[in-house]
Scaffold this motif. Structure first.
Motif, PDB file in Angstrom:
ATOM      1  N   ARG A 170      17.176  56.986  30.711  1.00  0.00           N
ATOM      2  CA  ARG A 170      17.211  55.705  31.195  1.00  0.00           C
ATOM      3  C   ARG A 170      17.856  55.461  32.512  1.00  0.00           C
ATOM      4  O   ARG A 170      18.580  56.115  33.233  1.00  0.00           O
ATOM      5  CB  ARG A 170      18.535  55.192  30.074  1.00  0.00           C
ATOM      6  N   LEU A 217      19.562  53.082  34.909  1.00  0.00           N
ATOM      7  CA  LEU A 217      20.346  51.806  34.800  1.00  0.00           C
ATOM      8  C   LEU A 217      20.510  51.213  36.242  1.00  0.00           C
ATOM      9  O   LEU A 217      20.809  52.144  37.362  1.00  0.00           O
ATOM     10  CB  LEU A 217      21.818  52.227  34.328  1.00  0.00           C
ATOM     11  N   SER A 252      24.996  53.040  28.824  1.00  0.00           N
ATOM     12  CA  SER A 252      24.833  51.600  28.795  1.00  0.00           C
ATOM     13  C   SER A 252      25.982  51.170  29.792  1.00  0.00           C
ATOM     14  O   SER A 252      27.045  51.825  30.021  1.00  0.00           O
ATOM     15  CB  SER A 252      24.972  50.901  27.550  1.00  0.00           C
ATOM     16  N   ALA A 260      18.682  47.983  32.116  1.00  0.00           N
ATOM     17  CA  ALA A 260      18.280  49.152  31.567  1.00  0.00           C
ATOM     18  C   ALA A 260      16.870  49.343  31.504  1.00  0.00           C
ATOM     19  O   ALA A 260      16.132  48.618  30.892  1.00  0.00           O
ATOM     20  CB  ALA A 260      18.844  49.485  30.143  1.00  0.00           C
TER      21      ALA A 260
END
Length: 289
Positions: free
Chosen positions: A137, A139, A212, A218
């Motif tokens: 991911r 971020l 997160s 994201a």
């Protein structure tokens, strides 16, 4: 690969007065339709649909001036269901409507047939490695900006400068996977790599898929293969040259094709013109034989 690309263009050329199956064109080139469109755009400097429209209007323009068919017949021959749609496309290429062009014998614009060949300059050495990555991911913060091929991208610079210190500190805390550190990511919204085409431009870090942070956007990226290019040179011109060379030189001479996904760039913040080391990550997959 260049021979296959030219065979695909020959096939496309033979069907300008028919419906064109782009998946079939890509199969002749032995690549995915996605990669064919991206590669064509990089090599030709224009999106594939633009080239097709310009070629069709080049042939249609000759028939309009010849006067042997009605304008509606010419429109239908080149895939337009109405005279109005044909006139719009004709004007977008030639700057004049087909009726006026026929009446006045106007000078029209021609898009020559395109073919690709290798020009060996001998000045570029591309260092790369192939990396298999698990899902991850990104971020960070994103903005929509236009592509700029040469010089500073003012919109991208403004986005970087708009980041507050708290967000940057938080990104650095979350960084931990390769490529490690604050980086930029470009997500292409269309097949076009033409100057001015809009992209989503991210500034962020690579993290695990479950990470997160409420204050950050994201971007989830599936597992896949990446070609990683090391680069050294003046910022940003060396990076822009590398991006161009990957699509115009590396892909045509290597058994890989591009696939959907963000293109990642890891570079130290530097002044314009300063020398810097960087890494460019391009999502790829093994191509056809």
């Amino acid at each position: 690969m260049l021979e296959r690309l030219n065979q695909a263009l020959e096939h496309l050329e033979s069907r300008l007065d028919q419906d064109i199956d782009m998946a079939e064109v890509a199969r002749i080139a032995a690549v995915s339709e996605y990669h064919f469109r991206r590669l064509f755009s990089a090599l030709a400097g224009m999106p594939l649909p633009v080239y097709v429209r310009r070629r069709r209007m080049t042939l249609a323009g000759a028939e309009v001036l010849a006067g042997e068919r009605t304008l509606l017949d010419v429109a239908v021959r080149y895939g337009y269901g109405s005279g109005e749609a044909f006139a719009r496309a004709f004007r977008s290429v030639h700057g004049i409507g087909p009726g006026e062009a026929r009446r006045t014998g106007a000078v029209l614009t021609a898009q020559p047939r395109m073919s690709f060949r290798v020009v060996v300059e001998g000045s570029t050495t591309m260092r790369y490695r192939i990396v298999e990555k698990e899902p991850f991911r990104v971020l960070g913060r994103k903005a929509r900006v236009p592509l700029v091929h040469d010089g500073t991208n003012a919109a991208a610079t403004a986005h970087v400068e708009s980041l507050d210190e708290r967000a940057v500190v938080r990104m650095k805390e979350l960084s931990g996977l390769e490529p490690e550190g604050v980086l930029s990511a470009v997500v292409h919204l269309t097949d076009s790599r033409e100057e001015g085409a809009e992209v989503d431009y991210w500034v962020g870090v690579v993290t695990g898929p479950g990470t997160s942070a409420e204050e950050l956007d994201a971007l989830d990226v599936p597992a896949g293969t990446w070609a990683v290019f090391d680069n050294h040179g003046p910022y940003p011109s060396a990076l822009q040259d590398l991006w161009r060379d990957v699509f115009t030189q590396w892909f045509p001479s290597n058994p890989y094709t591009s696939r959907p996904g963000p293109e990642l760039l890891l570079a130290r913040p530097v002044e314009v013109g300063a020398e810097t080391d960087s890494q460019l990550w391009i999502p790829v997959e093994r191509g056809g034989a």
